[in-house]
Each structure stands twice: as structure tokens, then as C-alpha cells.
Write a protein that holds these residues in place. Structure first.
Motif, PDB file in Angstrom:
ATOM      1  N   ARG A 166       0.864  -1.045   0.066  1.00 33.02           N
ATOM      2  CA  ARG A 166       0.206   0.067   0.108  1.00 33.02           C
ATOM      3  C   ARG A 166       0.753   1.418  -0.061  1.00 33.02           C
ATOM      4  O   ARG A 166       0.682   2.318  -0.552  1.00 33.02           O
ATOM      5  CB  ARG A 166      -0.925   0.195   1.147  1.00 33.02           C
ATOM      6  N   ILE A 167       2.045   1.291   0.841  1.00 31.03           N
ATOM      7  CA  ILE A 167       2.872   2.384   0.806  1.00 31.03           C
ATOM      8  C   ILE A 167       3.527   2.562  -0.645  1.00 31.03           C
ATOM      9  O   ILE A 167       3.718   3.759  -1.132  1.00 31.03           O
ATOM     10  CB  ILE A 167       3.934   2.325   1.923  1.00 31.03           C
ATOM     11  N   GLU A 168       3.864   1.459  -1.290  1.00 29.10           N
ATOM     12  CA  GLU A 168       4.524   1.437  -2.471  1.00 29.10           C
ATOM     13  C   GLU A 168       3.516   1.988  -3.656  1.00 29.10           C
ATOM     14  O   GLU A 168       3.852   2.844  -4.406  1.00 29.10           O
ATOM     15  CB  GLU A 168       5.130   0.229  -3.026  1.00 29.10           C
ATOM     16  N   ALA A 169       2.176   1.612  -3.602  1.00 28.09           N
ATOM     17  CA  ALA A 169       1.113   2.190  -4.388  1.00 28.09           C
ATOM     18  C   ALA A 169       0.853   3.580  -4.078  1.00 28.09           C
ATOM     19  O   ALA A 169       0.763   4.369  -5.012  1.00 28.09           O
ATOM     20  CB  ALA A 169       0.022   1.467  -4.168  1.00 28.09           C
ATOM     21  N   ASP A 170       0.855   4.072  -2.851  1.00 29.51           N
ATOM     22  CA  ASP A 170       0.704   5.507  -2.612  1.00 29.51           C
ATOM     23  C   ASP A 170       2.110   6.319  -3.066  1.00 29.51           C
ATOM     24  O   ASP A 170       1.659   7.489  -3.774  1.00 29.51           O
ATOM     25  CB  ASP A 170       0.718   5.604  -1.074  1.00 29.51           C
ATOM     26  N   LYS A 171       3.165   5.884  -3.166  1.00 23.32           N
ATOM     27  CA  LYS A 171       4.213   6.498  -3.722  1.00 23.32           C
ATOM     28  C   LYS A 171       4.239   6.620  -5.333  1.00 23.32           C
ATOM     29  O   LYS A 171       4.416   7.606  -5.763  1.00 23.32           O
ATOM     30  CB  LYS A 171       5.475   5.812  -3.384  1.00 23.32           C
ATOM     31  N   ILE A 172       3.779   5.641  -5.871  1.00 23.64           N
ATOM     32  CA  ILE A 172       3.575   5.648  -7.213  1.00 23.64           C
ATOM     33  C   ILE A 172       2.298   6.638  -7.547  1.00 23.64           C
ATOM     34  O   ILE A 172       2.338   7.462  -8.621  1.00 23.64           O
ATOM     35  CB  ILE A 172       3.204   4.210  -7.872  1.00 23.64           C
ATOM     36  N   ASN A 173       1.366   6.525  -6.830  1.00 26.82           N
ATOM     37  CA  ASN A 173       0.082   7.599  -7.216  1.00 26.82           C
ATOM     38  C   ASN A 173       0.476   8.752  -6.959  1.00 26.82           C
ATOM     39  O   ASN A 173      -0.031   9.646  -7.765  1.00 26.82           O
ATOM     40  CB  ASN A 173      -1.069   7.262  -6.247  1.00 26.82           C
ATOM     41  N   ARG A 174       1.320   9.356  -6.111  1.00 24.82           N
ATOM     42  CA  ARG A 174       1.865  10.562  -5.778  1.00 24.82           C
ATOM     43  C   ARG A 174       2.755  10.939  -7.082  1.00 24.82           C
ATOM     44  O   ARG A 174       2.803  12.262  -7.426  1.00 24.82           O
ATOM     45  CB  ARG A 174       2.576  10.632  -4.560  1.00 24.82           C
ATOM     46  N   LEU A 175       3.562   9.752  -7.475  1.00 25.99           N
ATOM     47  CA  LEU A 175       4.619  10.093  -8.541  1.00 25.99           C
ATOM     48  C   LEU A 175       3.551  10.474 -10.076  1.00 25.99           C
ATOM     49  O   LEU A 175       3.912  11.379 -10.542  1.00 25.99           O
ATOM     50  CB  LEU A 175       5.237   9.195  -8.713  1.00 25.99           C
ATOM     51  N   VAL A 176       2.540   9.609 -10.190  1.00 26.41           N
ATOM     52  CA  VAL A 176       1.603   9.950 -11.268  1.00 26.41           C
ATOM     53  C   VAL A 176       0.895  11.238 -11.287  1.00 26.41           C
ATOM     54  O   VAL A 176       0.989  12.069 -12.123  1.00 26.41           O
ATOM     55  CB  VAL A 176       0.758   9.016 -11.413  1.00 26.41           C
ATOM     56  N   VAL A 177       0.521  11.747 -10.049  1.00 25.12           N
ATOM     57  CA  VAL A 177      -0.359  12.893  -9.925  1.00 25.12           C
ATOM     58  C   VAL A 177       0.743  14.139 -10.037  1.00 25.12           C
ATOM     59  O   VAL A 177       0.647  14.982 -10.796  1.00 25.12           O
ATOM     60  CB  VAL A 177      -0.756  13.105  -8.596  1.00 25.12           C
ATOM     61  N   GLY A 178       2.067  13.989  -9.601  1.00 29.35           N
ATOM     62  CA  GLY A 178       3.015  14.929 -10.004  1.00 29.35           C
ATOM     63  C   GLY A 178       3.470  15.080 -11.433  1.00 29.35           C
ATOM     64  O   GLY A 178       3.517  16.179 -11.759  1.00 29.35           O
ATOM     65  N   ASP A 222     -10.300   1.350 -10.160  1.00 32.54           N
ATOM     66  CA  ASP A 222      -9.029   1.053  -9.364  1.00 32.54           C
ATOM     67  C   ASP A 222      -8.042   0.501 -10.309  1.00 32.54           C
ATOM     68  O   ASP A 222      -7.151  -0.616 -10.219  1.00 32.54           O
ATOM     69  CB  ASP A 222      -9.539  -0.153  -8.366  1.00 32.54           C
ATOM     70  N   SER A 223      -7.749   1.166 -11.239  1.00 31.20           N
ATOM     71  CA  SER A 223      -6.816   0.969 -12.248  1.00 31.20           C
ATOM     72  C   SER A 223      -5.872   2.129 -12.920  1.00 31.20           C
ATOM     73  O   SER A 223      -6.496   3.307 -13.151  1.00 31.20           O
ATOM     74  CB  SER A 223      -7.572   0.502 -13.703  1.00 31.20           C
ATOM     75  N   ARG A 224      -4.586   2.257 -12.718  1.00 30.34           N
ATOM     76  CA  ARG A 224      -3.723   3.308 -12.935  1.00 30.34           C
ATOM     77  C   ARG A 224      -3.687   3.692 -14.256  1.00 30.34           C
ATOM     78  O   ARG A 224      -3.646   4.710 -14.570  1.00 30.34           O
ATOM     79  CB  ARG A 224      -2.281   3.279 -12.224  1.00 30.34           C
ATOM     80  N   PHE A 225      -3.675   2.647 -15.212  1.00 26.68           N
ATOM     81  CA  PHE A 225      -3.758   2.800 -16.678  1.00 26.68           C
ATOM     82  C   PHE A 225      -4.823   3.526 -17.255  1.00 26.68           C
ATOM     83  O   PHE A 225      -4.620   4.316 -17.834  1.00 26.68           O
ATOM     84  CB  PHE A 225      -3.698   1.330 -17.341  1.00 26.68           C
ATOM     85  N   TRP A 226      -5.980   3.097 -16.744  1.00 22.92           N
ATOM     86  CA  TRP A 226      -7.329   3.628 -17.013  1.00 22.92           C
ATOM     87  C   TRP A 226      -7.484   5.147 -16.523  1.00 22.92           C
ATOM     88  O   TRP A 226      -7.691   6.057 -17.343  1.00 22.92           O
ATOM     89  CB  TRP A 226      -8.666   2.995 -16.815  1.00 22.92           C
ATOM     90  N   ALA A 227      -6.986   5.279 -15.210  1.00 25.16           N
ATOM     91  CA  ALA A 227      -7.053   6.662 -14.856  1.00 25.16           C
ATOM     92  C   ALA A 227      -6.012   7.686 -15.530  1.00 25.16           C
ATOM     93  O   ALA A 227      -6.574   8.630 -15.766  1.00 25.16           O
ATOM     94  CB  ALA A 227      -6.561   6.645 -13.299  1.00 25.16           C
ATOM     95  N   LEU A 228      -4.913   7.169 -15.718  1.00 20.97           N
ATOM     96  CA  LEU A 228      -3.915   7.821 -16.411  1.00 20.97           C
ATOM     97  C   LEU A 228      -4.430   8.101 -18.036  1.00 20.97           C
ATOM     98  O   LEU A 228      -4.487   9.294 -18.433  1.00 20.97           O
ATOM     99  CB  LEU A 228      -2.664   7.228 -16.334  1.00 20.97           C
ATOM    100  N   GLY A 229      -4.787   7.305 -18.426  1.00 20.32           N
ATOM    101  CA  GLY A 229      -5.196   7.506 -19.849  1.00 20.32           C
ATOM    102  C   GLY A 229      -6.334   8.263 -20.142  1.00 20.32           C
ATOM    103  O   GLY A 229      -6.620   9.143 -20.850  1.00 20.32           O
ATOM    104  N   THR A 230      -7.290   8.456 -19.176  1.00 14.67           N
ATOM    105  CA  THR A 230      -8.553   9.402 -19.202  1.00 14.67           C
ATOM    106  C   THR A 230      -8.114  10.797 -18.683  1.00 14.67           C
ATOM    107  O   THR A 230      -8.561  11.539 -19.532  1.00 14.67           O
ATOM    108  CB  THR A 230      -9.492   8.778 -17.860  1.00 14.67           C
ATOM    109  N   ALA A 231      -7.004  10.789 -18.030  1.00 14.63           N
ATOM    110  CA  ALA A 231      -6.757  12.184 -17.556  1.00 14.63           C
ATOM    111  C   ALA A 231      -5.904  12.905 -18.722  1.00 14.63           C
ATOM    112  O   ALA A 231      -6.050  13.958 -19.119  1.00 14.63           O
ATOM    113  CB  ALA A 231      -5.691  12.261 -16.188  1.00 14.63           C
TER     114      ALA A 231
END
Length: 569
Positions: free
Chosen positions: A9-21, A112-121
Motif C-alpha cells: 500500500r505504501i508503494e502504491a501510494d508513492k506511485i500514485n503521488r508520482l503519477v499525480v506529480g 481501481d486502475s492506474r492505466f485507465w485513470a492515467l489514460g482518461t486524464a
């Protein structure tokens, strides 16, 4: 929760923050570097108000100009060398970032998919409408950012339940969306659907709280703005202020005459132009592209409804997105279907619906092969859209202030005195903002009043003691307004002509008098009628029309004597 799950979960949060940044940088960087030099007439009108502090409260988007003026004053207080346009671009850039990140987080929650979230954004980020209007001083991107946050909060509450904090923030961003642009009142429909579905018995109470807070914020802001104008404090005058746009003389604003195939085609074209650049004109190829887009849109809506009926995830939220889209479409079709910028906000429900529906469709067992190739297809599509938009829309806007600015520059060089200029809206705003020429009147409302109201108000009448400059092609009887011209409404055009030349009866002797005039040309040969404060005697209108025909040079193929021939009909 085990140590392994915590670490994941910590690793996922780090990746999520990296994607948002990364999304923040990907939005802010290109939007700032290739910000638009070309500004719409509305952008320059707002920029003038923001610069001077006058006429800040536009009822249709009452919060916009005051907030950007605050940005401007803060920048000046900090000693930064900036102007109203740059302040608006900074303000818009922030809201564009908010919109893109909000869409990412919304899809991340739903799928709950980083791929779909990133593609949509990224789809929102590279869209033509977002990029073009986020770098102008227009009002639509801030409203879109507020709507994106509102749908994110609505998604969070739909998934995890409603707390007081969520309801307050939802109320605030719903109110902000309306205050940035009144059309976001339509968001109340999907909002009510989700809140009532989620809360069942408590739904009406929760909906009452959210709408009550939002209405209080909106009406309170309007009341303060109206009070600051010094206008009479009556309910009738306040309602006139609140609904000011409905009193505009343009009969094409808000009419069921748009409910026909042409109106629907204009609407679809406007929505598609917010996604990808389309060339001007009405070619058969363009009509086919718009038709395919319309068919695909109907297909996605039908597929979404089918999935909802099969009880796929987030049923009510997805249905609310479709209702949001359709309700906006119906209103825009009635109001003004060809207004491209209206359809930036509808990018939010459009892109979300397509993304979610595709996700659930590709999760079907028979779609395994397509699912494996889909990431490449998405990347290729987004790259193609970005390339087209960048080449044909973004770069030209970043390289030039546009034709209206060039026309205004030639006009400014032509006019050396305090002359009243009658011209198009965009040229007028360029003259006002870049050349500080306030003595400019927009031609379109004058024609609209003459043709459709039967009178021209005093505030649109030039001073009798100052000369007037007006383009020749705006004076001839063929010049029209909303489907009417001098050939179909002789009395209306004659009213306009007599207003322009100030034709008067001579009471001391026979005949008439009018302003003296001459035809002048700018540096590119465009012809203008210059009317002086001095007056000339004429026997009748035919004499005046004959003199005009002798001075102007019409284009090849046009009527060589437009005034005299009109008079003889």
C-alpha cells in the motif's frame, strides 16, 4: 493487515503521488510554454475589465473577473511584471491542473486502475478545448475545473458514504462551478440522482443541505455583486441582472428553431472540436466525421445503459454522467449549438463515460486479445489527437494574435483622430485592449436592434460631433444579422442607414441633410466609409445612394451599384 500488504500500500501510494506529480507537470509545462497569443473577443473584454476594475460582474459568470483581478493585484503587489491576460492564464492553468488531476483520481476510485485513470486524464489534457481555452482569458476552464472536483467528491461519497465534510465541499464546488458559469446549474440534475440513490430515506435531507448551501452561496454572491452596482434594489431589477443574457436582442440565442438536423450537426461538431481540431468549412468529409462521432456517441450511451441494466459497477453514478451530458446537450442545442467553448465542461462526463464503459466492455472474456492490444491503441489515439491539435490549433495560437488583431492594427493606423469606429466584436475588443480605443461600437447589436427590435438604443448611437468610420461591406444592403438583411427587411436596413448617416429632414427648406462622407482605404485596401461631423444637403436618399455607389469599388461579381439598385426595387 500484514506487513506485506502495508508495504504494498505504501508503494502504491508513492506511485500514485508520482503519477499525480507527473500529471501536474505535463499539464502546467506545455500549457504555459505554448500559451495562446490569440485571444477571443470575450477574453479581451474580460481582460479590459480586469485591468481597469470596471464592469467586473458579468452575470453569466460573475466570479470570473473579480478572482482574476485579485490574481493581477497580488502579482503587482509582489512586483511581478504582468498584465490581465497573463494573470488569467496563470489562474486558468491552475484550474486545468485541478481538472486533469480530479479526473485521474475519479477513475482511479471507480476502476481501481492506474492505466485507465492515467489514460482518461491524458485524454482531457490533450483535448483541443482544454488546451486552447486554458491559455485564453475565457471563463470555461475554471468552471470545468470546479465541475471536475464536484464529480470527484460525488464519486468519493458514492463509494465510501457521506460525511459532513464531503457535503460541505460538494456544496462549495457546485456553487463555484455555477458562479464561474451559470450553465453549471444543470449539474443539479446528476447531483440529485446520486444523492437520492445513495441515501434512500435520508437522501432528501442530504440533497436539501447540499442545494441549500449552494443556493445560499450563489444567491449571496449575486446579491453582493448586484448591490455594488448601485442599481435599484428591487426583485425585478435583480432578476433582470441575474438573467441579463436572456434580454439580448439576438434571436438565435435560445430558440427551439435549433431542434433540427442542422442544429444537432452543429452541436456534435462543437463537441468534437473540443476534443480534436477540425478544419473550418462544411465539406462532405467533415460532415461524415461529425456523423461518425454522433453515431459513436449514441453507441456509447446505449452500451452504458445496457451495462447499467446488467448491474455493473457504479450504476447510478454512470447513469448520472449520461444524464449530465444529455441535459447539457439539450440546453446547448436550445441556446447556441455552434458555440464551441460551451462544450469544454461536457468533456468531463463524455470522457468519464467512454473510459468506464470501455473498461467494463474489455473485461468480458471474449475481449482478451483486444484487451492486450488496447494500451497501444490508447497511446496511438492520444498521440494522434495531440499531434493534430498541436500542429493545427495550439502552435498557430501561440505564434500569432490572429486576424482580428491585424485588422485592429490597420484600423488604428488609419484613424488618427477621436473617431467613433463601428466594427466587428473581435476587432472592437482588440482595439480597446491593445490600443486603448474606447470610442468603438460593435456593429452586430446595432443591426440586430434595427432588424429585429425596430429601434436602436441611445447607448449604441455615436456622438453627433465626432466622425464615424465603418467598413463598406457592413453598410451595403446585403449586410445581414441572424438571417435578415436589407433585401428581406427594407425598413430595418433603412433605419440602420439613416442612423449611420444621421439623415434628417430640412424643416427650413425642401430636401434632406446627412453627414458628409468619403470612402477611405487601409494599408491592405479594405474600404471604409468615413462620415464627418459636417453635414451636406441632399435632395433625397437616391442622391445619397448614387454618391455612395460612385465612391465605392465593389468586388468582382458583386452588384456594382448596391445602393441605387436597392433603392429602385
Amino acid at each position: 493487515m500484514g506487513i506485506k500488504k502495508v508495504n504494498l500500500r505504501i508503494e502504491a501510494d508513492k506511485i500514485n503521488r508520482l503519477v499525480v506529480g507527473s500529471l501536474i507537470l505535463l499539464t502546467a509545462g506545455p500549457y504555459w510554454v505554448w500559451r495562446s497569443l490569440k485571444q477571443s473577443g470575450d477574453s479581451l473584454a474580460y481582460a479590459s475589465s480586469i485591468t481597469t476594475g470596471n464592469d467586473l460582474f458579468h452575470p453569466h459568470h460573475i466570479l470570473f473577473a473579480p478572482v482574476v483581478r485579485m490574481f493581477l493585484l497580488v502579482a503587482q503587489w509582489l512586483g511581478l511584471s504582468t498584465d490581465a491576460l497573463v494573470a488569467a492564464q496563470i489562474h486558468h492553468l491552475l484550474w486545468a491542473v485541478v481538472a486533469v488531476v480530479s479526473i485521474y483520481l475519479t477513475i482511479k476510485i471507480i476502476l481501481d486502475s492506474r492505466f485507465w485513470a492515467l489514460g482518461t486524464a491524458l485524454a482531457l489534457l490533450v483535448s483541443n478545448g482544454m488546451f486552447a481555452y486554458a491559455t485564453q482569458a475565457e471563463v470555461y476552464v475554471p468552471a470545468t475545473g470546479c465541475a471536475a472536483v464536484a464529480i470527484l467528491i460525488l464519486t468519493m461519497g458514492h463509494k465510501n458514504g457521506w460525511s459532513s465534510g464531503k457535503l460541505v465541499w460538494l456544496s462549495i464546488f457546485f456553487a463555484l462551478a455555477v458562479l464561474y458559469h451559470q450553465t453549471n446549474l444543470l449539474f443539479a440534475v446528476p447531483l440529485a440522482m446520486v444523492l437520492l440513490f445513495d441515501s434512500m430515506r435520508k437522501g432528501w435531507r442530504i440533497l436539501f443541505i447540499v442545494t441549500g448551501l449552494s443556493v445560499t452561496l450563489v444567491l449571496g454572491t449575486y446579491a453582493l455583486a448586484y448591490a455594488s452596482t448601485g442599481a435599484p434594489l428591487t426583485v425585478t431589477d435583480f432578476l433582470h441582472f441575474f438573467l441579463e443574457y436572456t434580454y439580448h436582442p439576438n434571436r438565435s440565442w435560445g430558440t427551439f428553431e435549433h431542434f433540427n438536423p442542422t442544429g444537432v450537426a452543429l452541436l456534435l461538431k462543437s463537441q468534437l472540436r473540443s476534443v480534436v481540431y477540425l478544419p473550418p468549412g462544411r465539406s462532405m468529409l467533415l460532415l461524415m466525421v461529425v456523423g461518425l462521432f454522433g453515431g459513436a456517441l449514441v453507441g456509447f450511451i446505449a452500451l452504458t445503459i445496457k451495462q447499467v441494466l446488467r448491474r455493473t459497477g457504479y450504476r447510478m453514478l454512470r447513469l448520472a454522467l449520461i444524464v449530465w451530458l444529455v441535459v447539457n446537450f439539450i440546453f446547448f442545442l436550445w441556446w447556441l449549438p455552434g458555440e464551441d467553448e460551451f462544450f469544454i465542461t461536457t468533456l468531463i462526463p463524455l470522457i468519464l463515460t467512454i473510459s468506464i464503459t470501455l473498461h467494463y466492455q474489455l473485461n468480458r472474456p471474449l475481449q482478451v486479445l483486444l484487451k492486450k492490444t488496447f494500451p497501444l491503441l490508447v497511446a496511438t489515439t492520444l498521440l494522434l489527437i495531440m499531434t493534430v491539435n498541436f500542429r493545427y490549433s495550439i502552435l498557430p495560437r501561440a505564434a500569432s494574435r490572429g486576424d482580428a488583431y491585424k485588422d485592429a492594427t490597420r484600423l488604428n493606423a488609419l484613424v488618427k483622430d477621436d473617431c467613433t469606429i463601428l466594427t466587428g466584436y473581435d476587432e472592437m475588443q482588440n482595439l480597446r485592449y491593445y490600443y486603448q480605443r474606447d470610442n468603438v461600437i460593435e456593429l452586430a447589436p446595432v443591426l440586430l436592434y434595427a432588424y429585429h427590435q425596430g429601434n436602436i438604443p441611445d447607448n449604441l448611437r455615436p456622438a453627433a460631433d465626432k466622425p464615424i468610420l465603418v467598413p463598406v461591406d457592413s453598410v451595403i444592403p446585403a449586410c445581414g444579422a441572424v438571417g435578415t438583411d436589407g433585401n428581406t427587411d427594407r425598413a430595418g436596413w433603412l433605419m440602420f442607414f439613416e442612423y449611420l448617416f444621421d439623415v434628417q429632414e430640412n424643416f427650413t427648406e425642401s430636401g434632406k441633410s446627412s453627414r458628409a462622407f468619403e470612402v477611405v482605404r487601409d494599408s491592405e485596401g479594405t474600404q471604409y466609409v468615413r462620415l464627418s461631423a459636417a453635414r451636406i444637403e441632399i435632395t433625397d436618399l437616391n442622391e445619397l445612394f448614387t454618391n455612395l455607389d460612385q465612391q465605392i469599388e465593389t468586388l468582382v461579381g458583386e452588384n456594382p451599384k448596391p445602393f441605387a439598385s436597392w433603392y429602385k426595387r
